[in-house]
Design an enzyme around this catalytic site. Structure first.
Site, PDB file in Angstrom:
ATOM      1  N   ASN A 273       0.845  -1.050   0.088  1.00 13.60           N
ATOM      2  CA  ASN A 273      -0.146   0.190  -0.041  1.00 13.60           C
ATOM      3  C   ASN A 273       0.917   1.381   0.045  1.00 13.60           C
ATOM      4  O   ASN A 273       1.426   1.635   1.103  1.00 13.60           O
ATOM      5  CB  ASN A 273      -0.895  -0.241   1.405  1.00 13.60           C
ATOM      6  CG  ASN A 273      -1.825   1.219   1.233  1.00 13.60           C
ATOM      7  OD1 ASN A 273      -1.769   1.947   0.404  1.00 13.60           O
ATOM      8  ND2 ASN A 273      -2.221   1.448   2.476  1.00 13.60           N
TER       9      ASN A 273
ATOM     10  N   LYS B  97       0.174   4.110  -0.360  1.00 11.46           N
ATOM     11  CA  LYS B  97      -0.358   5.417  -0.010  1.00 11.46           C
ATOM     12  C   LYS B  97      -0.221   6.554  -0.838  1.00 11.46           C
ATOM     13  O   LYS B  97      -0.228   6.476  -2.140  1.00 11.46           O
ATOM     14  CB  LYS B  97      -0.108   5.762   1.530  1.00 11.46           C
ATOM     15  CG  LYS B  97      -0.472   4.651   2.348  1.00 11.46           C
ATOM     16  CD  LYS B  97      -0.031   4.780   3.741  1.00 11.46           C
ATOM     17  CE  LYS B  97      -0.177   3.484   4.603  1.00 11.46           C
ATOM     18  NZ  LYS B  97      -0.348   3.835   6.036  1.00 11.46           N
TER      19      LYS B  97
ATOM     20  N   HIS C  28      -9.678   1.485   4.040  1.00 12.92           N
ATOM     21  CA  HIS C  28      -8.502   1.722   5.011  1.00 12.92           C
ATOM     22  C   HIS C  28      -8.837   2.726   5.940  1.00 12.92           C
ATOM     23  O   HIS C  28      -9.501   3.657   5.776  1.00 12.92           O
ATOM     24  CB  HIS C  28      -7.510   2.210   4.065  1.00 12.92           C
ATOM     25  CG  HIS C  28      -6.191   2.141   4.764  1.00 12.92           C
ATOM     26  ND1 HIS C  28      -5.722   3.318   5.490  1.00 12.92           N
ATOM     27  CD2 HIS C  28      -5.465   1.404   4.801  1.00 12.92           C
ATOM     28  CE1 HIS C  28      -4.583   2.954   5.948  1.00 12.92           C
ATOM     29  NE2 HIS C  28      -4.232   1.762   5.213  1.00 12.92           N
TER      30      HIS C  28
ATOM     31  N   GLU D 211      -6.468  -4.732  10.230  1.00  8.63           N
ATOM     32  CA  GLU D 211      -5.400  -3.693  10.903  1.00  8.63           C
ATOM     33  C   GLU D 211      -5.716  -2.875  11.640  1.00  8.63           C
ATOM     34  O   GLU D 211      -6.606  -1.719  11.502  1.00  8.63           O
ATOM     35  CB  GLU D 211      -5.385  -2.628   9.527  1.00  8.63           C
ATOM     36  CG  GLU D 211      -4.034  -3.134   8.335  1.00  8.63           C
ATOM     37  CD  GLU D 211      -3.895  -1.872   7.277  1.00  8.63           C
ATOM     38  OE1 GLU D 211      -2.895  -1.889   7.119  1.00  8.63           O
ATOM     39  OE2 GLU D 211      -4.684  -0.849   7.314  1.00  8.63           O
TER      40      GLU D 211
ATOM     41  N   GLY E   4       1.766   2.412  11.123  1.00 10.22           N
ATOM     42  CA  GLY E   4       2.790   3.294  10.901  1.00 10.22           C
ATOM     43  C   GLY E   4       3.272   3.620  12.365  1.00 10.22           C
ATOM     44  O   GLY E   4       3.875   4.660  12.941  1.00 10.22           O
TER      45      GLY E   4
HETATM   46  P1  PGA Z   1       2.393   0.600   7.660  1.00 10.53           P
HETATM   47  O1  PGA Z   1       0.957   1.214   7.063  1.00 10.53           O
HETATM   48  O2  PGA Z   1       2.830  -0.540   7.282  1.00 10.53           O
HETATM   49  O3  PGA Z   1       3.185   1.696   7.210  1.00 10.53           O
HETATM   50  O4  PGA Z   1       2.020   0.643   9.313  1.00 10.53           O
HETATM   51  C1  PGA Z   1      -0.031  -0.260   6.847  1.00 10.53           C
HETATM   52  C2  PGA Z   1      -1.232   0.403   6.209  1.00 10.53           C
HETATM   53  O5  PGA Z   1      -1.632   1.411   6.587  1.00 10.53           O
HETATM   54  O6  PGA Z   1      -1.837  -0.337   5.070  1.00 10.53           O
END
Ligand code: PGA
Length: 248
Positions: A7, A9, A94, A167, A173
């Site tokens: 992902n 983003k 998400h 998640e 993050g």
């Molecule tokens: P991250 O994000 O791996 O940076 O924690 C995961 C996500 O938001 O899909």
């Protein structure tokens, strides 16, 4: 074979950097047989990735779709457009979209219905809450989110595959990851809920992936969880140092 869903983003901020990441993936050698790579880039970069798709042995998807099918919805993209461009996946619900775009449970369910109707595989995220307590897993919340998805017309699930991404919002993050036992318990719960709700003859298949702070240091131990079919990875999937470890 575990799914590695990248992902991206709203990253990276230039095509040069996209090409650097593509090169890093190509340099890993082909991950066929080791992991199933799915990349969810910003929509603007889709055509660049499509040029390399066969070399990358990757499937592609988008990070969001509209809950409507077509028409006067400035800025949105429809499930049918995504399908007609040859993409296979749509990330739906998400936490960042539930938080910043204020998508309600009903809108998320409608998006999921659109994806299924137009033959995209939904990657549906669960684990969003307004006031999370760090490290605490809210099983009732996961059940409520899934119940809303399971309230759409069950026939839409017929002969379809759906991926549920577990998640917890506090894991995204932050470097904090739930325990292996917790991830295992929640993934079993998700699969059971689908089994108990969607009629068996509909032949629906469900994968569960875990997302939130997956990185080169924890992926090997997370891969030992039998009920987990893969990972949804944010920042580490953009890091060319980590890519070879994530894909092997
Ligand atoms: P991250 O994000 O791996 O940076 O924690 C995961 C996500 O938001 O899909």
């Amino acid at each position: 074979m575990k799914k590695i869903i990248c992902n991206w983003k709203m990253n990276p901020n230039s095509l040069d950097k996209v090409n650097t990441i593509i090169q890093a993936i190509l340099n890993c050698g082909i991950p066929v047989g080791r992991s199933e790579l799915i990349i969810l880039p910003p929509t603007l970069y889709i055509s660049t990735l499509q040029q390399y798709q066969s070399q990358l042995f990757a499937s592609l998807g988008v990070q969001d779709i509209s809950d409507a099918s077509e028409g006067a919805y400035t800025s949105q993209i429809s499930a049918e457009m995504v399908y007609n461009l040859g993409l296979e996946y749509a990330l739906i619900g998400h936490s960042e979209t539930r938080m910043y775009q204020h998508y309600s449970a009903d809108i998320v369910a409608q998006k999921c219905a659109q994806a299924l109707q137009h033959n995209l595989i939904p990657i549906l995220c669960v684990g969003y809450e307004d006031n999370p307590i760090k490290g605490e897993v809210n099983i009732d919340l996961i059940k409520t989110e899934l119940t809303s998805i399971l309230s759409i017309n069950h026939s839409l699930f017929q002969d379809k595959h759906i991926i549920i991404a577990y998640e917890p919002i506090w894991a995204i993050g932050t470097g904090i990851v739930p325990s292996i036992e917790n991830i295992e318990t929640v993934s079993i719960l998700i699969k059971r809920l689908f089994q108990d709700t969607i009629p068996h003859e509909y032949n629906t298949t469900v994968s569960v992936v875990y997302g939130g702070s997956v990185n080169k240091d924890n992926i090997q131990s997370l891969k030992t969880i039998p009920a987990i079919d893969g990972f949804l990875i944010g920042s580490a999937s953009l890091d060319i140092e980590q890519i070879p470890i994530l894909l092997t």
